[in-house]
Design a protein around this motif. Structure first.
Motif, PDB file in Angstrom:
ATOM      1  N   PRO A  96      -7.197  10.282  -7.806  1.00 38.68           N
ATOM      2  CA  PRO A  96      -7.119  10.850  -6.459  1.00 38.68           C
ATOM      3  C   PRO A  96      -7.651  12.277  -6.438  1.00 38.68           C
ATOM      4  O   PRO A  96      -7.429  13.040  -7.379  1.00 38.68           O
ATOM      5  N   TYR A  97      -8.342  12.609  -5.372  1.00 36.13           N
ATOM      6  CA  TYR A  97      -8.825  13.967  -5.130  1.00 36.13           C
ATOM      7  C   TYR A  97      -8.305  14.383  -3.761  1.00 36.13           C
ATOM      8  O   TYR A  97      -8.678  13.808  -2.744  1.00 36.13           O
ATOM      9  N   LEU A  98      -7.404  15.354  -3.723  1.00 39.41           N
ATOM     10  CA  LEU A  98      -6.685  15.702  -2.510  1.00 39.41           C
ATOM     11  C   LEU A  98      -7.421  16.779  -1.717  1.00 39.41           C
ATOM     12  O   LEU A  98      -7.881  17.773  -2.284  1.00 39.41           O
ATOM     13  N   ILE A  99      -7.516  16.552  -0.410  1.00 38.27           N
ATOM     14  CA  ILE A  99      -8.152  17.509   0.493  1.00 38.27           C
ATOM     15  C   ILE A  99      -7.211  17.736   1.664  1.00 38.27           C
ATOM     16  O   ILE A  99      -6.718  16.785   2.264  1.00 38.27           O
ATOM     17  N   ASP A 146     -19.008   0.869  -0.041  1.00 37.22           N
ATOM     18  CA  ASP A 146     -17.664   0.904   0.529  1.00 37.22           C
ATOM     19  C   ASP A 146     -16.652   0.418  -0.507  1.00 37.22           C
ATOM     20  O   ASP A 146     -16.873  -0.601  -1.172  1.00 37.22           O
ATOM     21  N   MET A 147     -15.537   1.148  -0.605  1.00 37.03           N
ATOM     22  CA  MET A 147     -14.508   0.814  -1.584  1.00 37.03           C
ATOM     23  C   MET A 147     -13.129   0.866  -0.941  1.00 37.03           C
ATOM     24  O   MET A 147     -12.944   1.501   0.099  1.00 37.03           O
ATOM     25  N   VAL A 148     -12.180   0.214  -1.585  1.00 42.74           N
ATOM     26  CA  VAL A 148     -10.775   0.308  -1.203  1.00 42.74           C
ATOM     27  C   VAL A 148      -9.971   0.609  -2.454  1.00 42.74           C
ATOM     28  O   VAL A 148     -10.364   0.235  -3.565  1.00 42.74           O
ATOM     29  N   SER A 149      -8.848   1.287  -2.275  1.00 47.14           N
ATOM     30  CA  SER A 149      -8.035   1.717  -3.406  1.00 47.14           C
ATOM     31  C   SER A 149      -6.566   1.381  -3.182  1.00 47.14           C
ATOM     32  O   SER A 149      -6.115   1.203  -2.058  1.00 47.14           O
ATOM     33  N   GLU A 150      -5.840   1.327  -4.278  1.00 43.93           N
ATOM     34  CA  GLU A 150      -4.397   1.082  -4.253  1.00 43.93           C
ATOM     35  C   GLU A 150      -3.732   2.101  -5.164  1.00 43.93           C
ATOM     36  O   GLU A 150      -4.094   2.226  -6.342  1.00 43.93           O
ATOM     37  N   LEU A 151      -2.788   2.842  -4.631  1.00 49.40           N
ATOM     38  CA  LEU A 151      -2.083   3.869  -5.390  1.00 49.40           C
ATOM     39  C   LEU A 151      -0.716   3.352  -5.815  1.00 49.40           C
ATOM     40  O   LEU A 151       0.096   2.948  -4.984  1.00 49.40           O
ATOM     41  N   GLY A 152      -0.471   3.351  -7.112  1.00 49.37           N
ATOM     42  CA  GLY A 152       0.826   2.955  -7.644  1.00 49.37           C
ATOM     43  C   GLY A 152       1.495   4.144  -8.298  1.00 49.37           C
ATOM     44  O   GLY A 152       0.841   4.947  -8.975  1.00 49.37           O
ATOM     45  N   ILE A 153       2.799   4.279  -8.101  1.00 52.74           N
ATOM     46  CA  ILE A 153       3.558   5.391  -8.654  1.00 52.74           C
ATOM     47  C   ILE A 153       4.425   4.885  -9.803  1.00 52.74           C
ATOM     48  O   ILE A 153       5.215   3.960  -9.632  1.00 52.74           O
ATOM     49  N   PHE A 154       4.267   5.490 -10.987  1.00 49.30           N
ATOM     50  CA  PHE A 154       5.127   5.158 -12.117  1.00 49.30           C
ATOM     51  C   PHE A 154       6.455   5.899 -11.972  1.00 49.30           C
ATOM     52  O   PHE A 154       6.489   7.050 -11.537  1.00 49.30           O
ATOM     53  N   GLY A 155       7.520   5.241 -12.355  1.00 47.89           N
ATOM     54  CA  GLY A 155       8.828   5.876 -12.299  1.00 47.89           C
ATOM     55  C   GLY A 155       9.694   5.456 -13.466  1.00 47.89           C
ATOM     56  O   GLY A 155       9.465   4.413 -14.084  1.00 47.89           O
ATOM     57  N   VAL A 156      10.655   6.290 -13.781  1.00 48.91           N
ATOM     58  CA  VAL A 156      11.632   5.996 -14.830  1.00 48.91           C
ATOM     59  C   VAL A 156      13.022   6.004 -14.197  1.00 48.91           C
ATOM     60  O   VAL A 156      13.412   6.991 -13.570  1.00 48.91           O
ATOM     61  N   TRP A 204       0.857  -1.180   0.000  1.00 50.02           N
ATOM     62  CA  TRP A 204       0.000   0.000   0.000  1.00 50.02           C
ATOM     63  C   TRP A 204       0.893   1.229   0.000  1.00 50.02           C
ATOM     64  O   TRP A 204       1.288   1.725   1.039  1.00 50.02           O
ATOM     65  N   PRO A 205       1.273   1.752  -1.183  1.00 52.66           N
ATOM     66  CA  PRO A 205       2.187   2.886  -1.205  1.00 52.66           C
ATOM     67  C   PRO A 205       1.489   4.151  -0.724  1.00 52.66           C
ATOM     68  O   PRO A 205       0.384   4.451  -1.156  1.00 52.66           O
ATOM     69  N   THR A 206       2.112   4.910   0.156  1.00 61.40           N
ATOM     70  CA  THR A 206       1.561   6.171   0.617  1.00 61.40           C
ATOM     71  C   THR A 206       2.669   7.194   0.718  1.00 61.40           C
ATOM     72  O   THR A 206       3.839   6.857   0.779  1.00 61.40           O
ATOM     73  N   THR A 207       2.291   8.454   0.711  1.00 61.96           N
ATOM     74  CA  THR A 207       3.243   9.522   0.981  1.00 61.96           C
ATOM     75  C   THR A 207       2.690  10.366   2.103  1.00 61.96           C
ATOM     76  O   THR A 207       1.485  10.551   2.214  1.00 61.96           O
ATOM     77  N   ARG A 208       3.573  10.866   2.937  1.00 63.76           N
ATOM     78  CA  ARG A 208       3.163  11.681   4.065  1.00 63.76           C
ATOM     79  C   ARG A 208       3.925  12.997   4.024  1.00 63.76           C
ATOM     80  O   ARG A 208       5.045  13.073   3.579  1.00 63.76           O
ATOM     81  N   GLN A 260       9.853  10.500 -11.028  1.00 64.55           N
ATOM     82  CA  GLN A 260       8.460  10.060 -10.937  1.00 64.55           C
ATOM     83  C   GLN A 260       7.740  10.464 -12.211  1.00 64.55           C
ATOM     84  O   GLN A 260       7.875  11.583 -12.689  1.00 64.55           O
ATOM     85  N   ALA A 261       6.967   9.523 -12.786  1.00 64.08           N
ATOM     86  CA  ALA A 261       6.389   9.750 -14.118  1.00 64.08           C
ATOM     87  C   ALA A 261       4.872   9.641 -14.145  1.00 64.08           C
ATOM     88  O   ALA A 261       4.286   9.410 -15.201  1.00 64.08           O
ATOM     89  N   GLY A 262       4.217   9.811 -13.008  1.00 60.73           N
ATOM     90  CA  GLY A 262       2.758   9.705 -12.985  1.00 60.73           C
ATOM     91  C   GLY A 262       2.296   8.680 -11.972  1.00 60.73           C
ATOM     92  O   GLY A 262       3.093   8.149 -11.199  1.00 60.73           O
ATOM     93  N   HIS A 263       1.018   8.393 -11.977  1.00 61.57           N
ATOM     94  CA  HIS A 263       0.466   7.458 -10.997  1.00 61.57           C
ATOM     95  C   HIS A 263      -0.756   6.748 -11.562  1.00 61.57           C
ATOM     96  O   HIS A 263      -1.302   7.152 -12.601  1.00 61.57           O
ATOM     97  N   MET A 264      -1.162   5.703 -10.871  1.00 64.70           N
ATOM     98  CA  MET A 264      -2.396   5.002 -11.203  1.00 64.70           C
ATOM     99  C   MET A 264      -3.093   4.617  -9.905  1.00 64.70           C
ATOM    100  O   MET A 264      -2.479   4.025  -9.021  1.00 64.70           O
ATOM    101  N   LEU A 265      -4.355   4.989  -9.802  1.00 66.99           N
ATOM    102  CA  LEU A 265      -5.166   4.625  -8.646  1.00 66.99           C
ATOM    103  C   LEU A 265      -6.196   3.596  -9.088  1.00 66.99           C
ATOM    104  O   LEU A 265      -6.972   3.850 -10.006  1.00 66.99           O
TER     105      LEU A 265
END
Length: 362
Positions: free
Chosen positions: A350-353, A300-310, A2-6, A323-328
């Protein structure tokens, strides 16, 4: 995982409403494909352009294609081509074509070829300097969209084609090292105690990398593997059983694990790994499907965030790393599998709040 950033601002993401089809990446009957700018367009059309700043930019197509072109530049042969290795029948052909068309439109001087492993075996050879030749065309970059599972290798010919490419001067995406690092058995081996120390010297980095690992357990026919086998039989609800396959629909979950393991021989089970079941946070939203309820119900839903990289480099030097983008990906919380290509999950945005701003509005 489960990739996350803080960050110190405690900024967090929330899932916004979306569409879902029976094949979210590509509707083969109508050749419609997901575009990363589609959610932003829809938000604007619905009169919410003021909220676009809450949706992070996602230029994955350009980022990944530009990465291949950077590798082509490093190869430094103007007449060389970029080779896409594809399956005999490509269900993900639409997003593959997006990559091909972006390169051809943005860099018209670069030619892109598509070949199966079988075709590479038939057409390919090494030149005097170990350059990869397909007929008379030299290959600068190989982009693997096939070759990730045993079923892609129908005979020795396909294995020979892979060996031919790996021994050539062409730049591979991914390299064999990254390809193997993405396999479940290697990930399970990397998660074993003291293994990371072989590759990372900084103790703090080792701790940081170790924190993103979940429990991964071998099922080999040895003391550790037999202990994992017994653990799975005692408390199967804690685990998921995974083979080396891609695209979803191959895993075994929870109470189904004991029967699956008992049907395997000791040799067969060694090709699988046992992993702790991850419990991601739940979000509320709509799942829009053909033939579903209208208006759709909140679920109810669950999500997985993947980060594309080069990453481009060799054993000693990293030339590019960005970092080259992402996929949720999102699925119903009650669904075990979430593979998009298998029709079990949906591409999401993703919608950031900012949590501080949200608290002030309450």
């Amino acid at each position: 995982m489960w990739p996350t950033t803080r960050s110190s601002s405690r900024r967090r993401w929330r899932r916004r409403s979306k569409w879902m089809s029976s094949r979210p990446i590509c509707l083969t009957s109508t050749a419609r494909c997901w575009r990363t700018d589609s959610p932003r367009f829809v938000l604007s059309e619905l009169g919410h352009a003021d909220k676009l700043h809450n949706m992070p930019d996602n230029n994955a197509l350009a980022g990944l294609c530009n990465g291949m072109v950077k590798a082509w530049d490093i190869y430094a042969k103007p007449q060389a081509v970029i080779l896409f290795i594809i399956e005999d029948v490509s269900y993900n052909i639409c997003d593959q074509r997006f990559h091909e068309f972006y390169i051809r439109e943005t860099y018209p001087h670069i030619k892109v070829l598509r070949r199966t492993l079988t075709e590479v075996h038939r057409e390919g050879k090494l030149g005097q300097s170990k350059e990869l030749l397909l007929g008379s065309q030299e290959v600068a970059v190989i982009y693997f969209r096939a070759g990730y599972e045993p079923g892609h290798y129908h005979s020795q010919a396909e294995w020979d084609a892979r060996y031919l490419m790996e021994t050539s001067l062409a730049i591979k995406c991914p390299s064999i090292h990254y390809h193997l690092a993405g396999t479940k058995k290697v990930q399970q081996a990397l998660a074993q105690p003291a293994v990371l120390e072989r590759f990372i010297n900084d103790p703090e980095e080792i701790k940081a990398v170790g924190k993103i690992f979940t429990g991964l357990y071998s099922l080999d026919d040895n003391e550790a593997g037999n202990a994992s086998y017994e653990m799975a039989l005692r408390t199967p609800e804690r685990f998921v059983l995974k083979p080396q396959r891609e695209g979803g629909g191959n895993n075994v979950y929870g109470v189904d694990i004991p029967d699956a393991l008992k049907r395997m021989s000791r040799v067969e089970r060694s090709a699988w790994i046992l992993m702790d079941l991850i419990h991601p946070p739940l979000t509320k939203g709509y799942m829009v499907r053909p033939g579903g309820d209208m208006p759709p119900q909140i679920v109810d839903m669950v999500s997985e965030l993947g980060i594309f990289g080069v990453v481009i480099g060799d054993a000693e030097h990293i030339v590019h790393n960005y970092q080259a983008g992402h996929m949720l990906r999102t699925k119903l919380s009650t669904a075990n599998e979430g593979g998009v290509a298998a029709g079990l999950g949906a591409l999401d945005s993703p919608y950031l709040i900012d949590s501080d701003d949200e608290d002030e509005q309450k």
